[in-house]
Each structure stands twice: as structure tokens, then as C-alpha cells.
Motif scaffolding. Structure first.
Motif, short mmCIF file in Angstrom:
data_model
loop_
_atom_site.label_atom_id
_atom_site.label_comp_id
_atom_site.label_asym_id
_atom_site.label_seq_id
_atom_site.Cartn_x
_atom_site.Cartn_y
_atom_site.Cartn_z
N TYR A 132 0.86 -1.18 0.00
CA TYR A 132 0.00 0.00 0.00
C TYR A 132 0.90 1.23 0.00
CZ TYR A 132 -3.26 3.60 1.48
OH TYR A 132 -4.00 4.75 1.55
N LYS A 133 0.73 2.08 -1.00
CA LYS A 133 1.53 3.30 -1.12
C LYS A 133 0.79 4.45 -0.43
CE LYS A 133 2.18 4.71 -5.30
NZ LYS A 133 2.56 5.16 -6.63
N THR A 134 1.46 5.05 0.56
CA THR A 134 0.87 6.17 1.30
C THR A 134 1.06 7.47 0.52
OG1 THR A 134 2.85 6.81 2.53
CG2 THR A 134 1.52 5.01 3.45
N ASN A 135 0.60 8.56 1.09
CA ASN A 135 0.81 9.89 0.51
C ASN A 135 2.05 10.58 1.07
OD1 ASN A 135 -1.49 9.84 -1.16
ND2 ASN A 135 -2.79 10.42 0.58
N VAL A 136 2.80 9.89 1.92
CA VAL A 136 3.96 10.48 2.59
C VAL A 136 5.19 10.33 1.72
CG1 VAL A 136 5.40 10.44 4.66
CG2 VAL A 136 2.94 9.92 4.83
N ASP A 137 5.83 11.46 1.40
CA ASP A 137 7.04 11.46 0.56
C ASP A 137 8.25 11.01 1.37
OD1 ASP A 137 5.89 12.46 -1.83
OD2 ASP A 137 6.00 14.51 -1.04
N TRP A 138 9.15 10.31 0.70
CA TRP A 138 10.47 10.03 1.27
C TRP A 138 11.29 11.30 1.17
CZ3 TRP A 138 12.67 6.38 4.09
CH2 TRP A 138 12.03 5.15 4.18
N GLU A 139 12.01 11.62 2.21
CA GLU A 139 12.92 12.75 2.18
C GLU A 139 14.34 12.24 2.12
OE1 GLU A 139 12.15 15.90 4.91
OE2 GLU A 139 9.99 15.58 4.82
N ILE A 140 15.01 12.61 1.05
CA ILE A 140 16.39 12.15 0.83
C ILE A 140 17.33 13.35 0.93
CG2 ILE A 140 17.97 11.09 -0.81
CD1 ILE A 140 15.95 9.13 0.31
#
Length: 140
Positions: A132-140
Motif C-alpha cells: 500500500y503506497k501512502t501519501n507520505v514522501d520520502w525525504e532524501i
């Protein structure tokens, strides 16, 4: 290669850096692309069960890590909602495993993945997972 492709490649490395269990397993990242991850791991003595074979949870953990890394390469935090594994061959101390996770279908929120685990090009386990893909972005 675009900026999003660069980010896709960086996410599994960030995940591994913060994953004590996968580091304990000795997992190494071999290749990463969007929707894909290839990992390597060697079976150690402390991973064996009472029959001197690799505990099934070890193979499952390797597959689950490959699955998790691959499904997060889209830039959004993704979590497993269902998975299963078929153990095909017994594994012993010293075996070197390659896990290859590949997306089969990625919808808006749900992704379907297959992970093949091989020893010397022989299929030893087959894992399937739904994410399940959330709406939260990964921060790199």
C-alpha cells in the motif's frame, strides 16, 4: 537519468541505513531501479534451525526486505499489507542468496510484487507481496 530516478535509487540505501535487522542479516544492495531491487546475503551459523538448515524466517526476511525496498522506490512511503513465501529448497550455512524483487503491477495505491530468491541461479524461494503506497514522501 532524471532527478526522480536518482531519488528512487537512494531510498533503499536510506532504508537499509536505518534497518538494524537487515544490517544484522548482512544484506547488501546490488541493484536498484524504480519498482525493482536486487539484494545479496550469506547464510551464517546463527541463522540455522535445529536441523542445521536456514530458518525459514531468514529467507522470508530477505525477501521481505527486497520487496520493501522495491516498493518504496516510487518516492512515497509504502508498507506491506499481505505477503507469502514458498520455500523450495533447504539452505545451509555458507549459501549465498540473491533476492530479486520486481513490480508486476503498480496501481495508484496498491502494488503487486514477486521476489525470487536464488542460490547459484537455482530458485530456492518464491515470495509474493502486496503493498500500500501512502501519501507520505520520502525525504532524501
Amino acid at each position: 537519468m532524471g532527478k526522480s530516478d536518482d531519488k528512487a535509487k537512494q531510498i533503499p540505501y536510506k532504508m537499509l541505513e536505518n534497518d538494524a535487522y537487515s544490517k544484522w542479516l548482512g544484506i547488501q544492495i546490488l541493484d536498484v531501479k524504480k519498482g525493482y531491487c536486487q539484494l545479496k546475503m550469506q547464510i551464517r551459523k546463527d541463522m540455522l534451525n535445529s536441523m542445521k538448515k536456514a530458518h525459514g524466517g531468514i529467507t522470508y526476511a530477505l525477501a521481505d526486505t527486497a520487496f520493501g525496498f522495491a516498493c518504496n522506490t516510487y518516492g512515497k512511503k509504502a508498507v506491506s499489507i499481505e505477503s507469502s513465501i514458498n520455500h523450495i529448497e533447504a539452505l545451509v550455512e555458507g549459501d549465498i542468496l540473491i533476492a530479486e524483487s520486481d513490480v508486476k503491477s503498480q496501481k495508484n495505491k496498491l502494488g503487486f510484487y514477486i521476489v525470487e530468491i536464488k542460490r547459484d541461479n537455482q530458485l530456492v524461494a518464491l515470495f509474493k507481496g502486496v503493498t500500500y503506497k501512502t501519501n507520505v514522501d520520502w525525504e532524501i
